[in-house]
Design an enzyme around this catalytic site. Structure first.
Site, mmCIF file in Angstrom:
data_model
loop_
_atom_site.group_PDB
_atom_site.id
_atom_site.type_symbol
_atom_site.label_atom_id
_atom_site.label_comp_id
_atom_site.label_asym_id
_atom_site.label_seq_id
_atom_site.Cartn_x
_atom_site.Cartn_y
_atom_site.Cartn_z
ATOM 1 N N SER A 35 1.248 -2.300 0.999
ATOM 2 C CA SER A 35 2.098 -1.119 1.142
ATOM 3 C C SER A 35 2.119 -0.694 2.603
ATOM 4 C CB SER A 35 1.599 0.008 0.221
ATOM 5 O OG SER A 35 2.475 1.115 0.255
ATOM 6 N N THR A 36 1.610 0.487 2.921
ATOM 7 C CA THR A 36 1.663 0.996 4.299
ATOM 8 C C THR A 36 1.010 0.016 5.275
ATOM 9 O OG1 THR A 36 1.469 3.220 3.405
ATOM 10 C CG2 THR A 36 1.130 2.964 5.768
ATOM 11 N N ASP A 42 -2.431 1.389 -6.144
ATOM 12 C CA ASP A 42 -1.625 0.385 -6.834
ATOM 13 C C ASP A 42 -2.173 -1.003 -6.545
ATOM 14 O OD1 ASP A 42 0.470 -0.604 -8.401
ATOM 15 O OD2 ASP A 42 1.781 -0.867 -6.663
ATOM 16 N N MET A 75 -1.732 2.624 1.149
ATOM 17 C CA MET A 75 -2.304 3.882 0.686
ATOM 18 C C MET A 75 -2.192 3.966 -0.829
ATOM 19 S SD MET A 75 -1.489 7.697 2.096
ATOM 20 C CE MET A 75 -2.613 9.056 1.745
ATOM 21 N N HIS A 111 5.672 -2.489 -1.013
ATOM 22 C CA HIS A 111 6.358 -1.240 -1.332
ATOM 23 C C HIS A 111 7.422 -0.976 -0.273
ATOM 24 C CE1 HIS A 111 2.517 0.226 -3.583
ATOM 25 N NE2 HIS A 111 3.263 -0.561 -4.340
#
Length: 359
Positions: free
Chosen positions: A175-176, A297, A294, A201
């Site tokens: 993600s991030t 998930d 972050m 994401h």
């Protein structure tokens, strides 16, 4: 409580006003200033430097990418890109992500005010994620939507032992910070590496441009996944924004399904959904990797992969932009080994050669 101090840079006065109103609803966020372009922003920032910058990319006098590169070279600061949701905007935004931005929020060309108000939760989460980011590494009190588990999309894996096949599969979730991390990971892989399925994401329309950009940089083929695609050596399939990516087995081969369904862990695509599907169909034929991001998930899905016999790896804290998702996976005892980002590509190659095992 120390507040996250935010500067907003956008040439639209409406966007600046609405963003300021939306972010100010969060008790831990303070908008300390706004600017119509990067040059005005720099004047204000030199007097009062923000913790996070929310930045448009198409602006007068100096474009967002030039500004971002200057910022990262001189004083790295976490940046959230708030960019127009168009194919052109997607390509430009990905250049910004490559230059060091850690989050992206897509805004439409029409109905921007209403969209930003409705996207309040995503905007606030993006700013919080950026505030946690290690920007030097470039290589709630508000209401939130229901947090579904992977049960909402795919059933839990059963306890039947799966037979080994010659086909191997690598499942990656991030993600991030993942746009930069995936570039590092995938550009080091040879065409002989096992097939990869990836969840990053990212909003709709951005994943196609992201995949195309990586495809131009890598020796392997990288593209956005399509329903029915086979997982093949030397191919990386990236989940389309707004859709879950699942793997199923057809004989000794692996194919993907692309479908919607509810958001899981407030994400679609969800890493948990991908990892669970791989646990169900591949077991010990799979390698699971959870990377910078972050939230949590992917942690449960990675544990299910490990319980099904897969080897599982996590990006370590030192090389993660945000050590949220890997930390949760480690905490849940879902990870066999934590490794630096630069070491993960070699492990994928070793896995494909049968040289990487537990222990």
């Amino acid at each position: 409580m120390k507040k996250i101090r935010v500067m907003l840079v956008d040439d639209s006065a409406t966007v600046r006003q609405v963003l300021s109103e939306v972010l100010s609803t969060a008790p831990d966020i303070q908008v300390i200033g706004t600017a119509a372009d990067p040059l005005f922003a720099l004047q204000k920032m030199n007097r009062d430097w923000p913790d996070v910058l929310v930045l448009d990319v198409e602006m007068p006098r100096m474009d967002g990418i030039t500004f971002l590169k200057k910022l990262m070279a001189e004083r790295p600061t976490p940046v959230v890109i708030c960019s127009t949701l168009t194919e052109k905007g997607a390509s430009t935004t990905l250049q910004a992500m490559s230059a060091g931005a850690v989050e992206v929020v897509a805004k439409p060309t029409l109905g921007v005010k209403r969209f930003l108000q409705e996207a309040q939760d995503d905007l606030i989460r993006s700013v919080r994620a950026a505030a946690h980011a290690r920007s030097r590494m470039i290589l709630r009190q508000e209401s939130v939507p229901p947090k579904f588990s992977a049960d909402a999309v795919v059933a839990a894996p059963d306890k039947v032992t799966l037979h080994q096949t010659t086909d191997k599969i690598v499942a990656v979730g991030t993600s991030t910070g993942g746009t930069q991390a995936l570039e590092v990971l995938l550009t080091r892989l040879p065409r002989t590496c096992p097939g990869l399925v990836i969840v990053q994401h990212m909003p709709e329309k951005f994943t196609a441009a992201f995949s195309d950009r990586l495809d131009g940089l890598c020796n392997i083929e990288v593209r956005e996944a399509r329903n029915g695609d086979r997982v093949l050596p030397g191919l990386a399939l990236i989940a389309p924004g707004g859709f879950h990516l699942l793997v199923h087995r057809s004989g000794a081969q692996y194919q993907v399904k692309v479908e919607q369904g509810p958001a899981v862990n407030r994400h679609r695509p969800s890493v948990d959904v991908l990892f669970r599907s791989v646990a169900r169909c591949a077991g010990g034929n799979a390698l699971g990797i959870i990377m910078t991001g972050m939230g949590d998930d992917g942690a449960r899905g990675l544990r299910e992969m490990r319980e099904a016999g897969a080897l599982t790896l996590a990006q370590d804290e030192a090389t993660s932009v945000v050590y949220g998702m890997p930390r949760e996976a480690v905490r849940m005892q879902a990870v066999d080994r934590s490794l630096p980002l630069q070491a993960l590509s070699e492990k994928i190659v070793h896995f494909g050669m049968g040289k990487l095992r537990r222990g």
